[in-house]
Enzyme design. Structure first.
Site, PDB file in Angstrom:
ATOM      1  N   HIS A 209       8.485  -3.054  30.090  1.00  0.00           N
ATOM      2  CA  HIS A 209       7.372  -2.099  30.121  1.00  0.00           C
ATOM      3  C   HIS A 209       7.436  -1.114  31.285  1.00  0.00           C
ATOM      4  CE1 HIS A 209       5.911  -5.084  33.036  1.00  0.00           C
ATOM      5  NE2 HIS A 209       5.181  -4.111  33.537  1.00  0.00           N
TER       6      HIS A 209
HETATM    7  C1  UD1 Z   1       0.300  -1.626  34.683  1.00  0.00           C
HETATM    8  C2  UD1 Z   1       0.729  -1.575  36.141  1.00  0.00           C
HETATM    9  C3  UD1 Z   1       2.086  -2.208  36.302  1.00  0.00           C
HETATM   10  C4  UD1 Z   1       2.114  -3.610  35.720  1.00  0.00           C
HETATM   11  C5  UD1 Z   1       1.614  -3.585  34.292  1.00  0.00           C
HETATM   12  C6  UD1 Z   1       1.497  -5.003  33.818  1.00  0.00           C
HETATM   13  C7  UD1 Z   1      -0.067   0.396  37.375  1.00  0.00           C
HETATM   14  C8  UD1 Z   1       0.337   1.706  37.948  1.00  0.00           C
HETATM   15  N1  UD1 Z   1       0.854  -0.193  36.593  1.00  0.00           N
HETATM   16  O1  UD1 Z   1       1.223  -0.839  33.946  1.00  0.00           O
HETATM   17  O2  UD1 Z   1       2.392  -2.314  37.686  1.00  0.00           O
HETATM   18  O3  UD1 Z   1       3.415  -4.108  35.770  1.00  0.00           O
HETATM   19  O4  UD1 Z   1       0.327  -2.974  34.241  1.00  0.00           O
HETATM   20  O5  UD1 Z   1       1.307  -5.147  32.469  1.00  0.00           O
HETATM   21  O6  UD1 Z   1      -1.145  -0.072  37.635  1.00  0.00           O
HETATM   22  N2  UD1 Z   1      -2.533   0.034  27.028  1.00  0.00           N
HETATM   23  C9  UD1 Z   1      -3.069  -0.486  25.882  1.00  0.00           C
HETATM   24  N3  UD1 Z   1      -3.926  -1.555  26.001  1.00  0.00           N
HETATM   25  C10 UD1 Z   1      -4.270  -2.093  27.182  1.00  0.00           C
HETATM   26  C11 UD1 Z   1      -3.712  -1.542  28.346  1.00  0.00           C
HETATM   27  C12 UD1 Z   1      -2.843  -0.479  28.255  1.00  0.00           C
HETATM   28  O7  UD1 Z   1      -2.804  -0.030  24.780  1.00  0.00           O
HETATM   29  O8  UD1 Z   1      -5.047  -3.065  27.213  1.00  0.00           O
HETATM   30  C13 UD1 Z   1      -1.575   1.167  26.893  1.00  0.00           C
HETATM   31  C14 UD1 Z   1      -2.214   2.531  27.047  1.00  0.00           C
HETATM   32  O9  UD1 Z   1      -1.578   3.393  26.163  1.00  0.00           O
HETATM   33  C15 UD1 Z   1      -1.845   2.929  28.462  1.00  0.00           C
HETATM   34  C16 UD1 Z   1      -0.511   2.237  28.688  1.00  0.00           C
HETATM   35  O10 UD1 Z   1      -0.596   1.037  27.930  1.00  0.00           O
HETATM   36  O11 UD1 Z   1      -1.781   4.314  28.639  1.00  0.00           O
HETATM   37  C17 UD1 Z   1      -0.219   1.926  30.139  1.00  0.00           C
HETATM   38  O12 UD1 Z   1      -1.273   1.191  30.741  1.00  0.00           O
HETATM   39  P1  UD1 Z   1      -1.520   1.255  32.342  1.00  0.00           P
HETATM   40  O13 UD1 Z   1      -2.539   0.273  32.741  1.00  0.00           O
HETATM   41  O14 UD1 Z   1      -1.764   2.660  32.740  1.00  0.00           O
HETATM   42  O15 UD1 Z   1      -0.143   0.890  32.940  1.00  0.00           O
HETATM   43  P2  UD1 Z   1       0.861  -0.252  32.534  1.00  0.00           P
HETATM   44  O16 UD1 Z   1       2.100   0.357  32.033  1.00  0.00           O
HETATM   45  O17 UD1 Z   1       0.162  -1.254  31.689  1.00  0.00           O
HETATM   46  N1  UDP Z   2       2.595 -12.471  30.162  1.00  0.00           N
HETATM   47  C1  UDP Z   2       1.963 -13.062  29.077  1.00  0.00           C
HETATM   48  N2  UDP Z   2       2.257 -12.606  27.818  1.00  0.00           N
HETATM   49  C2  UDP Z   2       3.179 -11.655  27.578  1.00  0.00           C
HETATM   50  C3  UDP Z   2       3.849 -11.073  28.704  1.00  0.00           C
HETATM   51  C4  UDP Z   2       3.517 -11.482  29.978  1.00  0.00           C
HETATM   52  O1  UDP Z   2       1.153 -13.965  29.241  1.00  0.00           O
HETATM   53  O2  UDP Z   2       3.409 -11.310  26.409  1.00  0.00           O
HETATM   54  C5  UDP Z   2       2.200 -12.906  31.521  1.00  0.00           C
HETATM   55  C6  UDP Z   2       3.313 -13.524  32.349  1.00  0.00           C
HETATM   56  O3  UDP Z   2       2.759 -14.634  33.016  1.00  0.00           O
HETATM   57  C7  UDP Z   2       3.639 -12.438  33.357  1.00  0.00           C
HETATM   58  C8  UDP Z   2       2.302 -11.774  33.548  1.00  0.00           C
HETATM   59  O4  UDP Z   2       1.734 -11.787  32.234  1.00  0.00           O
HETATM   60  O5  UDP Z   2       4.131 -12.925  34.563  1.00  0.00           O
HETATM   61  C9  UDP Z   2       2.320 -10.367  34.096  1.00  0.00           C
HETATM   62  O6  UDP Z   2       3.198  -9.658  33.342  1.00  0.00           O
HETATM   63  P1  UDP Z   2       3.555  -8.139  33.319  1.00  0.00           P
HETATM   64  O7  UDP Z   2       4.993  -8.154  32.976  1.00  0.00           O
HETATM   65  O8  UDP Z   2       2.611  -7.441  32.429  1.00  0.00           O
HETATM   66  O9  UDP Z   2       3.295  -7.537  34.786  1.00  0.00           O
HETATM   67  P2  UDP Z   2       4.176  -7.425  36.100  1.00  0.00           P
HETATM   68  O10 UDP Z   2       4.335  -8.788  36.649  1.00  0.00           O
HETATM   69  O11 UDP Z   2       5.460  -6.759  35.747  1.00  0.00           O
HETATM   70  O12 UDP Z   2       3.373  -6.531  36.985  1.00  0.00           O
END
Ligand code: UD1
Ligand code: UDP
Length: 366
Positions: A209
């Site tokens: 991601h």
């Molecule tokens: C965020 C964090 C990242 C972390 C990741 C974990 C920041 C800058 N980034 O990235 O460090 O590793 O979370 O998962 O804070 N979206 C959905 N449903 C949701 C949430 C998000 O559809 O419940 C989609 C939306 O299109 C959104 C995109 O995911 O624009 C990105 O979400 P966002 O929270 O901005 O950043 P992540 O890539 O999830």
């Molecule tokens: N995780 C989960 N389901 C998934 C992917 C991730 O439960 O399908 C959990 C897992 O414990 C992971 C945590 O969510 O360590 C955070 O994951 P993510 O990769 O979203 O964030 P990051 O650690 O890269 O910020």
């Protein structure tokens, strides 16, 4: 909760990786009788990115949900800041606890500090030294303004020392993410999850991601090519983060007969999948740590990691997209160790109680 007693500690969570880190801290503070509140910023909001973790990890229902949702960095961070300022002005907590490196972490740290409310940062001091990652900016700024810095690994202590942070504010406590893993280990059921997802005995789990891997169509195409080459050798199960869904679909990653794209998994289901995997391919921070403790080989598709302890003490290895297929091939012909691999210092399931001890003392409840 008794509303006459002032709130001592407010936890701010918002995105998926925050929840497994916060759960043991909230639990340990609760056991000490510290009066606390939990705020959800709503950065992540899908059932599978948020609610499922509250249910499975025993986190209390958030006292407030700001429901900020998705947006640009400034838009999302700003909305969290405005919402939190309103709450903090009204309740004046004694300490605000923030987790990890997401936008909600940074927003909470800035708002609290400007209101003169001390901040505790759980997972302080990690550094990728790559400022094109939004998380690196969030880490640097959050650590700069935090009063209590809880470090999960020795390298973090070195970074904070190099940046001139007063060592009296830094506490090496271990890793609360691993507290959660160890507390739930007995629930990770490999045969059940294989049956639920119709998986063969031999499979690889992938989670991807990071913007550097999935945002740009060229990167998504290269990643797709690499994963297709892996799929020539072994079935890949990919619980797909919403961020990569459109770009990886457009790049033609799926449908593919040997790439099983599934929804983001609940915590227990996901760690069950990881536990049974021959290898994990990831760009997640948390997954590098979890594979380290589970002894599952991890190939991280990044140029650097802010978690080098997962390489020196764990199963992690950094690979390029070009190296991926060969690295998986090599893992498929080697036996995984049954047990006994070294794990990083203090990743022992007691980080939450160490953090709670320091916090309770700080807010005068210890
Ligand atoms: C965020 C964090 C990242 C972390 C990741 C974990 C920041 C800058 N980034 O990235 O460090 O590793 O979370 O998962 O804070 N979206 C959905 N449903 C949701 C949430 C998000 O559809 O419940 C989609 C939306 O299109 C959104 C995109 O995911 O624009 C990105 O979400 P966002 O929270 O901005 O950043 P992540 O890539 O999830
Ligand atoms: N995780 C989960 N389901 C998934 C992917 C991730 O439960 O399908 C959990 C897992 O414990 C992971 C945590 O969510 O360590 C955070 O994951 P993510 O990769 O979203 O964030 P990051 O650690 O890269 O910020």
């Amino acid at each position: 909760m008794n509303s006459d007693v002032p709130v001592q500690v407010v936890h701010v969570t918002g995105a998926r990786p925050n929840f497994p880190k916060a759960a043991p801290v909230v639990r340990a503070l609760g056991a000490r009788g510290v009066r606390q509140r939990l705020i959800h910023t709503g950065q992540h909001y899908d059932e599978r990115m948020s609610d499922v973790f509250f249910r499975q990890l025993g986190l209390p229902e958030p006292d407030e949900n700001l429901a900020v949702g998705s947006g640009s960095h400034a838009g999302q961070t700003g909305e969290v800041m405005v919402g939190l300022e309103r709450l903090f002005v009204a309740s004046r907590p004694g300490l605000v606890v923030v987790y990890g490196d997401v936008n909600s972490t940074l927003a909470a740290a800035l708002v609290a500090t400007k209101l003169g409310i001390p901040v505790a940062h759980v997972e302080a001091g990690l550094r990728s030294f790559n400022r094109s990652m939004p998380e690196e900016i969030n880490r640097l700024v959050t650590d700069r303004v935090s009063e209590l810095l809880f470090a999960t690994s020795p390298d973090a202590l070195v970074h904070l020392g190099n940046e001139g942070v007063d060592p009296a504010r830094v506490h090496f406590v271990g890793n609360p993410m691993i507290d959660t893993l160890l507390a739930n280990l007995h629930l990770f059921d490999v045969p059940l999850v294989r049956q639920q997802l119709s998986l063969p005995e031999r499979y690889v789990v992938a989670t991807l991601h990071r913007p550097a891997n999935v945002d740009d169509p060229g990167d998504a195409a290269e990643l797709t090519k690499a994963l297709h080459t892996v799929a020539d050798q072994v079935l890949i199960v990919l619980p797909l983060h919403p961020r990569g869904r459109a770009s990886l679909a457009a790049a033609g990653l799926f449908p593919h007969p040997r790439i099983r794209v599934v929804e983001p998994q609940g915590y227990v289901e996901f760690l069950s999948l990881v536990r049974g995997a021959r290898a994990v391919v990831t760009d997640s921070g948390g997954v590098q740590e979890e594979t380290t403790v589970l002894g599952v080989p991890c190939l991280t598709l990044r140029a650097e990691t802010e978690r080098p302890v997962t390489i020196s003490h764990g199963t992690n290895r950094l690979v390029t997209r070009e190296e991926l297929a060969e690295a998986v091939r090599a893992l498929l012909v080697t036996q995984r160790p049954a047990a006994g691999w070294p794990t990083p210092p203090l990743w022992d399931g007691r980080a939450g109680s160490r953090i709670a001890e320091v916090i309770a003392r700080f807010v005068g409840a210890g």
